[in-house]
Design a protein around this motif. Sequence first.
Motif, PDB file in Angstrom:
ATOM      1  N   SER A 110     -10.392   8.233   7.587  1.00  0.00           N
ATOM      2  CA  SER A 110      -9.871   7.167   8.589  1.00  0.00           C
ATOM      3  C   SER A 110      -9.758   5.892   7.634  1.00  0.00           C
ATOM      4  O   SER A 110      -8.516   5.110   7.624  1.00  0.00           O
ATOM      5  CB  SER A 110     -10.373   7.004   9.905  1.00  0.00           C
ATOM      6  OG  SER A 110     -11.730   6.578   9.626  1.00  0.00           O
ATOM      7  N   LEU A 111     -10.890   5.465   6.883  1.00  0.00           N
ATOM      8  CA  LEU A 111     -10.687   4.329   6.275  1.00  0.00           C
ATOM      9  C   LEU A 111      -9.710   4.295   5.065  1.00  0.00           C
ATOM     10  O   LEU A 111      -8.980   3.418   4.985  1.00  0.00           O
ATOM     11  CB  LEU A 111     -12.255   4.077   5.542  1.00  0.00           C
ATOM     12  CG  LEU A 111     -13.321   3.601   6.514  1.00  0.00           C
ATOM     13  CD1 LEU A 111     -14.570   3.390   5.807  1.00  0.00           C
ATOM     14  CD2 LEU A 111     -12.695   2.179   7.089  1.00  0.00           C
ATOM     15  N   ALA A 156      -2.363   2.320   4.923  1.00  0.00           N
ATOM     16  CA  ALA A 156      -1.457   1.492   5.703  1.00  0.00           C
ATOM     17  C   ALA A 156      -1.427   0.092   5.554  1.00  0.00           C
ATOM     18  O   ALA A 156      -0.202  -0.538   5.719  1.00  0.00           O
ATOM     19  CB  ALA A 156      -1.850   1.938   7.355  1.00  0.00           C
ATOM     20  N   ALA A 157      -2.405  -0.283   5.157  1.00  0.00           N
ATOM     21  CA  ALA A 157      -2.588  -1.776   4.741  1.00  0.00           C
ATOM     22  C   ALA A 157      -1.504  -2.019   3.466  1.00  0.00           C
ATOM     23  O   ALA A 157      -1.067  -3.088   3.272  1.00  0.00           O
ATOM     24  CB  ALA A 157      -3.862  -2.330   4.605  1.00  0.00           C
ATOM     25  N   PHE A 158      -1.645  -1.252   2.496  1.00  0.00           N
ATOM     26  CA  PHE A 158      -0.916  -1.305   1.299  1.00  0.00           C
ATOM     27  C   PHE A 158       0.523  -1.168   1.566  1.00  0.00           C
ATOM     28  O   PHE A 158       1.472  -1.802   1.031  1.00  0.00           O
ATOM     29  CB  PHE A 158      -1.216  -0.152   0.343  1.00  0.00           C
ATOM     30  CG  PHE A 158      -0.430  -0.136  -0.597  1.00  0.00           C
ATOM     31  CD1 PHE A 158      -0.263  -1.179  -1.813  1.00  0.00           C
ATOM     32  CD2 PHE A 158       0.439   0.859  -1.178  1.00  0.00           C
ATOM     33  CE1 PHE A 158       0.559  -1.033  -2.777  1.00  0.00           C
ATOM     34  CE2 PHE A 158       1.316   1.093  -2.123  1.00  0.00           C
ATOM     35  CZ  PHE A 158       1.243  -0.165  -3.168  1.00  0.00           C
ATOM     36  N   GLN A 191       5.058  -8.880  -0.067  1.00  0.00           N
ATOM     37  CA  GLN A 191       3.917  -9.345  -0.593  1.00  0.00           C
ATOM     38  C   GLN A 191       3.921  -9.421  -2.252  1.00  0.00           C
ATOM     39  O   GLN A 191       3.237 -10.192  -2.904  1.00  0.00           O
ATOM     40  CB  GLN A 191       2.406  -8.811  -0.114  1.00  0.00           C
ATOM     41  CG  GLN A 191       2.349  -9.130   1.426  1.00  0.00           C
ATOM     42  CD  GLN A 191       2.063 -10.638   1.816  1.00  0.00           C
ATOM     43  OE1 GLN A 191       1.392 -11.302   1.046  1.00  0.00           O
ATOM     44  NE2 GLN A 191       2.558 -10.894   2.867  1.00  0.00           N
ATOM     45  N   PHE A 192       4.785  -8.376  -2.741  1.00  0.00           N
ATOM     46  CA  PHE A 192       4.419  -8.076  -4.208  1.00  0.00           C
ATOM     47  C   PHE A 192       5.807  -8.439  -4.579  1.00  0.00           C
ATOM     48  O   PHE A 192       6.233  -7.559  -5.890  1.00  0.00           O
ATOM     49  CB  PHE A 192       4.010  -6.558  -4.672  1.00  0.00           C
ATOM     50  CG  PHE A 192       2.558  -6.067  -3.938  1.00  0.00           C
ATOM     51  CD1 PHE A 192       1.382  -6.721  -4.119  1.00  0.00           C
ATOM     52  CD2 PHE A 192       2.705  -5.384  -2.753  1.00  0.00           C
ATOM     53  CE1 PHE A 192       0.475  -6.404  -3.546  1.00  0.00           C
ATOM     54  CE2 PHE A 192       1.695  -4.785  -2.345  1.00  0.00           C
ATOM     55  CZ  PHE A 192       0.239  -5.419  -2.726  1.00  0.00           C
ATOM     56  N   ASP A 193       6.298  -9.461  -4.191  1.00  0.00           N
ATOM     57  CA  ASP A 193       7.775  -9.638  -4.823  1.00  0.00           C
ATOM     58  C   ASP A 193       7.792 -10.123  -6.178  1.00  0.00           C
ATOM     59  O   ASP A 193       8.793  -9.424  -7.062  1.00  0.00           O
ATOM     60  CB  ASP A 193       8.453 -10.652  -3.940  1.00  0.00           C
ATOM     61  CG  ASP A 193       9.722 -10.311  -3.188  1.00  0.00           C
ATOM     62  OD1 ASP A 193      10.092  -9.091  -3.420  1.00  0.00           O
ATOM     63  OD2 ASP A 193      10.378 -11.012  -2.613  1.00  0.00           O
ATOM     64  N   ASP A 194       7.116 -11.156  -6.860  1.00  0.00           N
ATOM     65  CA  ASP A 194       7.282 -11.628  -7.966  1.00  0.00           C
ATOM     66  C   ASP A 194       5.855 -12.302  -8.363  1.00  0.00           C
ATOM     67  O   ASP A 194       5.582 -13.371  -8.533  1.00  0.00           O
ATOM     68  CB  ASP A 194       8.345 -12.553  -7.972  1.00  0.00           C
ATOM     69  CG  ASP A 194       8.456 -13.109  -9.421  1.00  0.00           C
ATOM     70  OD1 ASP A 194       8.344 -12.653 -10.291  1.00  0.00           O
ATOM     71  OD2 ASP A 194       9.012 -14.525  -9.533  1.00  0.00           O
ATOM     72  N   PRO A 195       4.899 -11.268  -8.793  1.00  0.00           N
ATOM     73  CA  PRO A 195       3.569 -11.904  -9.119  1.00  0.00           C
ATOM     74  C   PRO A 195       3.615 -12.447 -10.617  1.00  0.00           C
ATOM     75  O   PRO A 195       2.970 -13.035 -10.793  1.00  0.00           O
ATOM     76  CB  PRO A 195       3.001 -10.412  -8.836  1.00  0.00           C
ATOM     77  CG  PRO A 195       4.042  -9.457  -9.187  1.00  0.00           C
ATOM     78  CD  PRO A 195       4.990  -9.988  -8.559  1.00  0.00           C
ATOM     79  N   GLU A 196       4.522 -11.953 -11.595  1.00  0.00           N
ATOM     80  CA  GLU A 196       4.524 -12.660 -12.698  1.00  0.00           C
ATOM     81  C   GLU A 196       5.264 -14.105 -12.750  1.00  0.00           C
ATOM     82  O   GLU A 196       4.641 -14.758 -13.324  1.00  0.00           O
ATOM     83  CB  GLU A 196       5.567 -11.642 -13.371  1.00  0.00           C
ATOM     84  CG  GLU A 196       5.447 -12.080 -15.011  1.00  0.00           C
ATOM     85  CD  GLU A 196       4.257 -11.510 -15.769  1.00  0.00           C
ATOM     86  OE1 GLU A 196       3.786 -12.255 -16.747  1.00  0.00           O
ATOM     87  OE2 GLU A 196       3.486 -10.630 -15.189  1.00  0.00           O
ATOM     88  N   GLY A 197       6.046 -14.126 -11.953  1.00  0.00           N
ATOM     89  CA  GLY A 197       6.512 -15.459 -11.483  1.00  0.00           C
ATOM     90  C   GLY A 197       5.480 -16.458 -11.019  1.00  0.00           C
ATOM     91  O   GLY A 197       5.396 -17.538 -11.576  1.00  0.00           O
ATOM     92  N   ASP A 198       4.827 -15.952 -10.141  1.00  0.00           N
ATOM     93  CA  ASP A 198       3.819 -16.925  -9.435  1.00  0.00           C
ATOM     94  C   ASP A 198       2.652 -17.287 -10.498  1.00  0.00           C
ATOM     95  O   ASP A 198       2.429 -18.525 -10.354  1.00  0.00           O
ATOM     96  CB  ASP A 198       3.422 -16.183  -8.328  1.00  0.00           C
ATOM     97  CG  ASP A 198       4.082 -16.208  -7.050  1.00  0.00           C
ATOM     98  OD1 ASP A 198       5.035 -16.995  -7.089  1.00  0.00           O
ATOM     99  OD2 ASP A 198       3.935 -15.190  -6.186  1.00  0.00           O
ATOM    100  N   SER A 199       2.321 -16.167 -11.414  1.00  0.00           N
ATOM    101  CA  SER A 199       1.140 -16.556 -12.064  1.00  0.00           C
ATOM    102  C   SER A 199       1.767 -17.600 -13.291  1.00  0.00           C
ATOM    103  O   SER A 199       0.818 -18.442 -13.787  1.00  0.00           O
ATOM    104  CB  SER A 199       0.876 -15.247 -12.737  1.00  0.00           C
ATOM    105  OG  SER A 199       1.764 -14.681 -13.703  1.00  0.00           O
TER     106      SER A 199
END
Length: 52
Positions: free
Chosen positions: A13-14, A20-22, A30-38
Motif C-alpha cells: 500500500s505504501l 499514485a503521488a508520482f 510538476q516536471f515541466d522544465d527542471p533544466e530551465g529552472d535550475s
Amino acid sequence: MEMLAYLIPISLSLGALGLAAFFWALRSNQFDDPEGDSRRILNDEWDDHPKP
C-alpha cells in the motif's frame, strides 16, 4: 511469520501510494522544465532591474 501478514500489505500500500503521488505530480506538470529552472537560479541577470 505472522508479522509478514501485516508487513506485505503495508509495504504494497505504501508503494502504491508513492506511485499514485508520482503520477499525480506528473499529471499536474510538476516536471515541466527542471533544466530551465535550475539555470534561472544561477543566472546573474535580473529582469526586474533596469539596464543602463
